[in-house]
Motif scaffolding. Sequence first.
Motif, short mmCIF file in Angstrom:
data_model
loop_
_atom_site.label_atom_id
_atom_site.label_comp_id
_atom_site.label_asym_id
_atom_site.label_seq_id
_atom_site.Cartn_x
_atom_site.Cartn_y
_atom_site.Cartn_z
N ALA A 287 0.97 -1.21 0.45
CA ALA A 287 0.09 -0.21 0.07
C ALA A 287 1.15 1.22 -0.05
CB ALA A 287 -0.38 -0.29 1.33
N VAL A 288 2.43 1.50 0.43
CA VAL A 288 2.86 2.39 1.22
C VAL A 288 3.68 2.29 -0.27
CG1 VAL A 288 1.55 2.17 3.04
CG2 VAL A 288 4.19 1.88 2.79
N GLY A 292 2.60 4.51 -2.70
CA GLY A 292 1.27 3.59 -3.58
C GLY A 292 1.54 4.37 -5.43
N GLN A 293 2.31 4.40 -5.64
CA GLN A 293 2.64 5.13 -7.24
C GLN A 293 3.10 3.69 -7.93
OE1 GLN A 293 3.85 9.16 -7.45
NE2 GLN A 293 5.10 7.85 -6.10
N SER A 297 0.78 -1.88 -6.71
CA SER A 297 0.45 -1.40 -5.71
C SER A 297 -0.90 -2.06 -5.04
CB SER A 297 0.28 0.38 -5.27
OG SER A 297 1.33 0.76 -5.47
N ARG A 299 -4.28 -1.43 -3.38
CA ARG A 299 -5.37 0.10 -3.44
C ARG A 299 -6.61 -1.22 -2.51
NH1 ARG A 299 -2.29 3.37 -5.36
NH2 ARG A 299 -1.95 2.33 -7.35
N TYR A 346 -4.72 12.70 -5.05
CA TYR A 346 -4.37 12.20 -3.62
C TYR A 346 -5.44 12.50 -2.94
CZ TYR A 346 -3.04 11.66 1.12
OH TYR A 346 -2.79 11.49 2.28
N PRO A 380 -0.47 8.55 4.20
CA PRO A 380 -1.07 7.47 3.94
C PRO A 380 -1.94 7.42 4.30
CG PRO A 380 1.33 6.71 4.83
CD PRO A 380 1.27 8.23 4.66
N PRO A 399 -0.61 6.64 -2.15
CA PRO A 399 -1.08 5.78 -0.53
C PRO A 399 -2.93 6.00 0.19
CG PRO A 399 0.16 7.26 -0.33
CD PRO A 399 -0.38 7.89 -1.72
N LEU A 401 -5.81 3.06 1.43
CA LEU A 401 -5.86 1.89 0.96
C LEU A 401 -7.12 2.12 1.21
CD1 LEU A 401 -5.01 -1.08 1.27
CD2 LEU A 401 -4.36 -0.77 3.69
N SER A 456 2.66 -6.31 -4.27
CA SER A 456 3.59 -5.52 -4.87
C SER A 456 4.61 -6.08 -4.89
CB SER A 456 3.25 -4.48 -4.27
OG SER A 456 3.69 -3.76 -5.13
#
Length: 508
Positions: A287-288, A292-293, A297, A299, A346, A380, A399, A401, A456
């Motif tokens: 997630a982080v 988060g890019q 990642s 989600r 974001y 995040p 980031p 979640l 990931s």
Amino acid sequence: MEQILQQFGIAGTNSGVSTGSNILKAGGSEIVSFSPVDGREIAKVTAASRDNYEEVVKTAQSAFEAWRLWPAPRRGEVVRQLGEALRADKEALGRLVSYEMGKSLQEGYGEVQEMIDICDFAVGLSRQLHGLTMHSERPGHRMYEQWHPLGIVGIISAFNFPVAVWSWNSMLAWVCGDVCIWKPSEKTPLTALACQHIAAKVFAANGVPEGVSCLVTGDRAVGEWMSADGRVPLVSATGSTRMGKAVGAAVGARLGRALLELGGNNAIIISKDADLDMSLIGCVFGAVGTAGQRCTSTRRLIIHDSVYDAFKAKLVSAYKQLRIGDPLDEQNHVGPLIDKDAVQAYLKAIEACKQEGGTFAVEGGVLEGTGYESGCYVKPAIAEVKNDFKIVQHETFAPILYLIRYSDLDEAIALQNGVPQGLSSAIMTLNLREAEQFLSQAGSDCGIANVNIGTSGAEIGGAFGGEKETGGGRESGSDAWRAYMRRQTNTINYSTKLPLAQGIKFDL
């Protein structure tokens, strides 16, 4: 950082167009590369003009005529040497990746290691570009298939993996006998210049024709030229689904090939039979990591009712321990987003989630003050949602979640599959039946499906890619090399007669 820039021949204003060792005078607009780490200008790059593009394509066409005749193992030897050069420059290039893109230093090093690994893979592949032999129905005949290089491979890469995805494509394409034209992200042009610098030295030392490795820096116009160009039989594009649809339509209109690696909306199912402590590591990094890019990642977490509260508490506790800051400081877990546009996306996603009824177990927000001067650092966040929220169906490159409840595995798999994207997926379970069901025909609909690891990250030995709006392409390992070649079926008649297939009679 100045020393690293000098090492790769980057300083001040640079031409973003080259055919290898030959750096062309770029005639396009100026691109300024700012680091999201501290907001400082790193260097400038002059983009390609249409005339520059035409010159590059012509040089690449000429190079292909010669390069395709090199024996594949000899091409592999050049790639082997490139892998050695990357090993020597791993620390410097990894730091540049981290500083220009914003990912953690460990991830920067990891990205360069991924390039080294694909070089190793491609070297072995250079002696295994094999076809099949088939029995003919006609006596005195032999059938087989062979593979030939396509020609020019256009590579459009994204900012989040500014060098690794180029290497996935180029190393395989080169051992297959293709030549490459690379359009890097205009957000991370300097890492591309560094890679071109490394490759040019290796290629020149081996007498590789000028034009086998080409760089054309610029905005979306360069990608549009490439996508519409019938001289480029394959365009490999990594980026958003929106971008991929445009590339696919343009390439398809001329009946070319498009290899598309697009958006992800990846989920991990947390079973009632999961090892929660082990699951926590995979979920948090997924997630982080890279803020988060990553297209892989994590989600969404789809969590069984019986462990939902306990696992949410573990997540909240873990998020309190995250250190956000300069990614070149290896004590930090999370670096910045790529730019302020990403920060706005974001914030909009957080607001949209709240408008649809989502509640936040961990609040987000933009960080300010010492160490956060670039304005690209965010917190995040964790939100409790329903899978059918519009914002949950959408990929936000940040980031955030999302937590979703489920009560039985069929429901969890349906939730996992219930998004337009289909890249990566995972289940955390110690129950063998659950694991097998998740991997079965009735399980995950993604190109990647894991058990007891996160979504990931991927090893180069396996083909990488996804289904649905992820594009359907495959890069890197396994038999992904076939995308860069054309198949030819051959039939040889060594008899004294000419029988026709299917028993057709045609006598004169």
